[in-house]
Design a protein around this motif. Structure first.
Motif, PDB file in Angstrom:
ATOM      1  N   THR A 187      -0.304  -5.949  -6.141  1.00  0.00           N
ATOM      2  CA  THR A 187      -0.371  -4.399  -6.057  1.00  0.00           C
ATOM      3  C   THR A 187      -1.327  -3.984  -4.913  1.00  0.00           C
ATOM      4  O   THR A 187      -2.409  -4.336  -5.143  1.00  0.00           O
ATOM      5  N   GLY A 188      -0.593  -3.466  -4.241  1.00  0.00           N
ATOM      6  CA  GLY A 188      -1.617  -2.807  -2.937  1.00  0.00           C
ATOM      7  C   GLY A 188      -2.363  -1.556  -3.575  1.00  0.00           C
ATOM      8  O   GLY A 188      -2.661  -1.222  -4.753  1.00  0.00           O
ATOM      9  N   ASP A 189      -3.010  -0.785  -2.532  1.00  0.00           N
ATOM     10  CA  ASP A 189      -4.102   0.290  -2.803  1.00  0.00           C
ATOM     11  C   ASP A 189      -3.087   1.594  -2.467  1.00  0.00           C
ATOM     12  O   ASP A 189      -2.240   1.701  -1.670  1.00  0.00           O
ATOM     13  N   LEU A 190      -3.407   2.750  -3.226  1.00  0.00           N
ATOM     14  CA  LEU A 190      -3.171   3.963  -3.217  1.00  0.00           C
ATOM     15  C   LEU A 190      -4.161   4.833  -2.285  1.00  0.00           C
ATOM     16  O   LEU A 190      -5.166   4.948  -2.794  1.00  0.00           O
ATOM     17  N   TYR A 191      -3.548   5.315  -1.269  1.00  0.00           N
ATOM     18  CA  TYR A 191      -4.449   6.273  -0.519  1.00  0.00           C
ATOM     19  C   TYR A 191      -3.985   7.670  -0.545  1.00  0.00           C
ATOM     20  O   TYR A 191      -2.952   8.265  -0.410  1.00  0.00           O
ATOM     21  N   LEU A 192      -4.893   8.560  -1.140  1.00  0.00           N
ATOM     22  CA  LEU A 192      -4.521   9.970  -1.294  1.00  0.00           C
ATOM     23  C   LEU A 192      -5.177  10.985  -0.207  1.00  0.00           C
ATOM     24  O   LEU A 192      -6.464  10.988   0.123  1.00  0.00           O
ATOM     25  N   LYS A 193      -4.240  11.289   0.630  1.00  0.00           N
ATOM     26  CA  LYS A 193      -4.515  12.342   1.823  1.00  0.00           C
ATOM     27  C   LYS A 193      -4.559  13.560   1.270  1.00  0.00           C
ATOM     28  O   LYS A 193      -3.698  14.157   0.560  1.00  0.00           O
ATOM     29  N   ILE A 194      -5.964  14.287   1.807  1.00  0.00           N
ATOM     30  CA  ILE A 194      -6.049  15.337   1.184  1.00  0.00           C
ATOM     31  C   ILE A 194      -5.451  16.585   2.061  1.00  0.00           C
ATOM     32  O   ILE A 194      -5.601  16.565   3.367  1.00  0.00           O
ATOM     33  N   ILE A 252     -14.853  17.925   1.442  1.00  0.00           N
ATOM     34  CA  ILE A 252     -13.762  17.127   2.099  1.00  0.00           C
ATOM     35  C   ILE A 252     -12.915  17.816   2.931  1.00  0.00           C
ATOM     36  O   ILE A 252     -12.646  19.025   2.880  1.00  0.00           O
ATOM     37  N   GLU A 253     -12.514  17.302   4.106  1.00  0.00           N
ATOM     38  CA  GLU A 253     -11.826  17.830   5.214  1.00  0.00           C
ATOM     39  C   GLU A 253     -10.462  17.805   4.977  1.00  0.00           C
ATOM     40  O   GLU A 253      -9.859  16.509   4.605  1.00  0.00           O
ATOM     41  N   GLU A 254      -9.592  18.531   5.582  1.00  0.00           N
ATOM     42  CA  GLU A 254      -7.935  18.292   5.719  1.00  0.00           C
ATOM     43  C   GLU A 254      -7.834  16.882   6.246  1.00  0.00           C
ATOM     44  O   GLU A 254      -8.309  16.604   7.307  1.00  0.00           O
ATOM     45  N   ASP A 290       0.864  -1.216  -0.019  1.00  0.00           N
ATOM     46  CA  ASP A 290       0.023  -0.150   0.086  1.00  0.00           C
ATOM     47  C   ASP A 290       0.882   1.249  -0.043  1.00  0.00           C
ATOM     48  O   ASP A 290       1.993   1.194   0.562  1.00  0.00           O
ATOM     49  N   SER A 291       0.479   2.324  -0.746  1.00  0.00           N
ATOM     50  CA  SER A 291       1.317   3.254  -0.854  1.00  0.00           C
ATOM     51  C   SER A 291       0.194   4.735  -0.546  1.00  0.00           C
ATOM     52  O   SER A 291      -1.134   4.675  -0.340  1.00  0.00           O
ATOM     53  N   GLU A 292       0.927   5.798   0.070  1.00  0.00           N
ATOM     54  CA  GLU A 292       0.120   6.923   0.455  1.00  0.00           C
ATOM     55  C   GLU A 292       0.526   8.199  -0.202  1.00  0.00           C
ATOM     56  O   GLU A 292       1.776   8.507  -0.348  1.00  0.00           O
ATOM     57  N   ALA A 293      -0.119   9.001  -0.795  1.00  0.00           N
ATOM     58  CA  ALA A 293       0.457  10.240  -1.632  1.00  0.00           C
ATOM     59  C   ALA A 293      -0.377  11.457  -0.904  1.00  0.00           C
ATOM     60  O   ALA A 293      -1.438  11.279  -0.615  1.00  0.00           O
ATOM     61  N   THR A 294       0.126  12.724  -0.612  1.00  0.00           N
ATOM     62  CA  THR A 294      -0.444  13.671  -0.020  1.00  0.00           C
ATOM     63  C   THR A 294      -0.893  14.584  -1.303  1.00  0.00           C
ATOM     64  O   THR A 294      -0.065  14.874  -1.984  1.00  0.00           O
ATOM     65  N   VAL A 295      -2.088  14.807  -1.422  1.00  0.00           N
ATOM     66  CA  VAL A 295      -2.691  15.659  -2.571  1.00  0.00           C
ATOM     67  C   VAL A 295      -3.133  16.870  -2.169  1.00  0.00           C
ATOM     68  O   VAL A 295      -3.874  16.916  -1.271  1.00  0.00           O
ATOM     69  N   VAL A 296      -2.771  18.003  -2.813  1.00  0.00           N
ATOM     70  CA  VAL A 296      -2.980  19.270  -2.402  1.00  0.00           C
ATOM     71  C   VAL A 296      -4.309  19.875  -3.096  1.00  0.00           C
ATOM     72  O   VAL A 296      -3.887  19.920  -4.618  1.00  0.00           O
ATOM     73  N   ILE A 338     -13.014  22.367  -3.187  1.00  0.00           N
ATOM     74  CA  ILE A 338     -13.962  21.824  -2.362  1.00  0.00           C
ATOM     75  C   ILE A 338     -15.237  22.240  -2.215  1.00  0.00           C
ATOM     76  O   ILE A 338     -16.103  21.914  -1.407  1.00  0.00           O
ATOM     77  N   MET A 339     -15.501  23.507  -2.828  1.00  0.00           N
ATOM     78  CA  MET A 339     -16.897  24.127  -2.959  1.00  0.00           C
ATOM     79  C   MET A 339     -17.871  23.151  -3.699  1.00  0.00           C
ATOM     80  O   MET A 339     -19.128  23.672  -3.483  1.00  0.00           O
ATOM     81  N   GLU A 340     -17.498  22.330  -4.436  1.00  0.00           N
ATOM     82  CA  GLU A 340     -18.216  21.520  -5.121  1.00  0.00           C
ATOM     83  C   GLU A 340     -17.455  20.262  -5.515  1.00  0.00           C
ATOM     84  O   GLU A 340     -16.268  20.217  -5.322  1.00  0.00           O
ATOM     85  N   ASP A 341     -18.214  19.110  -5.823  1.00  0.00           N
ATOM     86  CA  ASP A 341     -17.525  18.120  -6.315  1.00  0.00           C
ATOM     87  C   ASP A 341     -16.613  18.383  -7.713  1.00  0.00           C
ATOM     88  O   ASP A 341     -16.819  19.200  -8.383  1.00  0.00           O
ATOM     89  N   THR A 342     -15.431  17.971  -7.690  1.00  0.00           N
ATOM     90  CA  THR A 342     -14.479  18.387  -8.553  1.00  0.00           C
ATOM     91  C   THR A 342     -13.676  17.022  -9.039  1.00  0.00           C
ATOM     92  O   THR A 342     -13.314  15.994  -8.309  1.00  0.00           O
ATOM     93  N   GLU A 343     -13.413  17.080 -10.418  1.00  0.00           N
ATOM     94  CA  GLU A 343     -12.615  16.127 -10.870  1.00  0.00           C
ATOM     95  C   GLU A 343     -11.190  16.414 -11.224  1.00  0.00           C
ATOM     96  O   GLU A 343     -10.764  17.645 -11.593  1.00  0.00           O
ATOM     97  N   LYS A 344     -10.412  15.583 -10.852  1.00  0.00           N
ATOM     98  CA  LYS A 344      -8.879  16.015 -11.146  1.00  0.00           C
ATOM     99  C   LYS A 344      -8.270  14.859 -12.039  1.00  0.00           C
ATOM    100  O   LYS A 344      -8.674  13.643 -11.600  1.00  0.00           O
ATOM    101  N   HIS A 345      -7.107  15.145 -12.663  1.00  0.00           N
ATOM    102  CA  HIS A 345      -6.586  14.174 -13.545  1.00  0.00           C
ATOM    103  C   HIS A 345      -5.156  14.255 -13.238  1.00  0.00           C
ATOM    104  O   HIS A 345      -4.561  15.145 -12.685  1.00  0.00           O
TER     105      HIS A 345
END
Length: 325
Positions: free
Chosen positions: A210-217, A189-191, A154-160, A166-173
């Motif tokens: 392969t494990g899962d990737l966790y995106l920390k906001i 979504i909260e910090e 498993d991996s973790e990435a901090t995504v800024v 976060i004022m509305e649902d947002t799609e990111k690539h």
């Protein structure tokens, strides 16, 4: 691709402090953000260029290498310099059960676009010096930690993300292990919250699933803004003439422009409430916080002689009026 002066791109001196670089970056990225310039290709290109410059100058190690190689990057490339001479693994660390890489999607990917035919979000100048590697594919460290990493994938990435996102649902690539992935950032979504991408962790060298990737906001809050739960507070500069005489004031909020009617004698720190225009509740998006606009009086600078005379006359009139009361 010619030499790119990252200091010039951000409009700072080569002796600028990290705080000065960050402040200038926030100001520029807010101005050229795609959300504020929809369909404007020049603004989008400028936004990516600013992000690339900040990606280097915000990091003391990258900045040091950039200052050392700088305009001599062609010579560096022609004489055997390789991207792997300076790779992302220097910035990857182990935390908990896997690999952790800090990534600002807006800084690096500009909303998902790319700058070259290869699909990389970086210029060839950046790639030549820094490798331009996929930040999520940073190699695991050697030594004692390697065995531990091989046991758990498993991996973790901090995504800024920005406060506006976060004022509305947002799609990111973003690009993960060479694959372009679209993710949804839920409104409100909260910090510190984590999003799970199943099976998207860095592939294990030792084999196995392969494990899962966790995106920390992590939420990037611009200067002059504050989040309090689902409420937003925004400071707005107001000149003393408008504050004294009153009148209409147009404010650029995170959700577009609003017009306020300032009463005569508006004091510094006056707060205006826009009900229901704040951040949607994460669990119940139909419920929204409020949006507060707080005035911040601005004194005039570089007064002319005539202006100084008028201010003195005004002060004398005020003093006379107070004495007659």
């Amino acid at each position: 691709m010619d030499y790119k002066d990252y200091y010039e791109i951000l409009g700072v001196g080569r002796d600028a402090t990290q705080a000065e670089i960050k402040k200038k970056y926030r100001k520029l990225v807010s101005k050229f953000h795609p959300d504020k310039n929809p369909g404007n290709k020049r603004a989008e290109a400028r936004f990516k260029e600013i992000g690339e410059a900040y990606e280097v100058l915000k990091d003391p190690k990258k900045r040091k290498l950039y200052d050392r190689v700088g305009s001599d990057w062609k010579h560096y490339q022609q004489n055997g310099g390789q991207p792997d001479d300076f790779n992302w693994s220097q910035y990857a660390g182990q935390r908990g059960r896997g690999q952790r890489v800090n990534v600002n999607m807006d800084d690096l990917f500009g909303g998902g676009g790319s700058t070259g035919e290869s699909g990389s979000p970086f210029s060839s100048f950046f790639e030549t010096i820094f490798g331009g590697a996929d930040p999520f594919s940073a190699q695991r460290r050697q030594g004692g930690q390697r065995t531990r990493a091989a046991q758990s994938h498993d991996s973790e990435a901090t995504v800024v993300v920005s406060l506006a996102d976060i004022m509305e649902d947002t799609e990111k690539h973003l690009r993960i292990n060479g694959e372009k992935v679209k993710i949804k950032i839920p409104a409100g979504i909260e910090e510190g919250k984590r999003l799970k991408l199943k099976g998207k962790a860095h592939p294990a060298r030792s084999g196995g699933q392969t494990g899962d990737l966790y995106l920390k906001i992590k939420i990037d809050i611009p200067e002059g803004f504050e989040r309090r739960g689902n409420d937003i507070y925004q400071k707005v500069p107001v000149d003393i003439y408008k504050a004294a005489l009153g009148g209409d004031l147009t404010v650029q909020t995170l959700k577009g422009k609003v017009k306020l009617n300032l009463p005569e004698g508006t004091p510094n720190g006056k707060v205006f409430r826009l009900g229901g225009r704040g951040i949607p509740d994460f669990k119940n998006p139909a419920l929204k916080g409020d949006y507060f606009i707080k005035t911040e009086l601005q004194l005039p600078e570089n007064l002319s002689k005539e202006e100084k005379k008028l201010f003195k006359k005004l002060a004398e009139l005020r003093e006379t009026q107070e004495q007659s009361v």
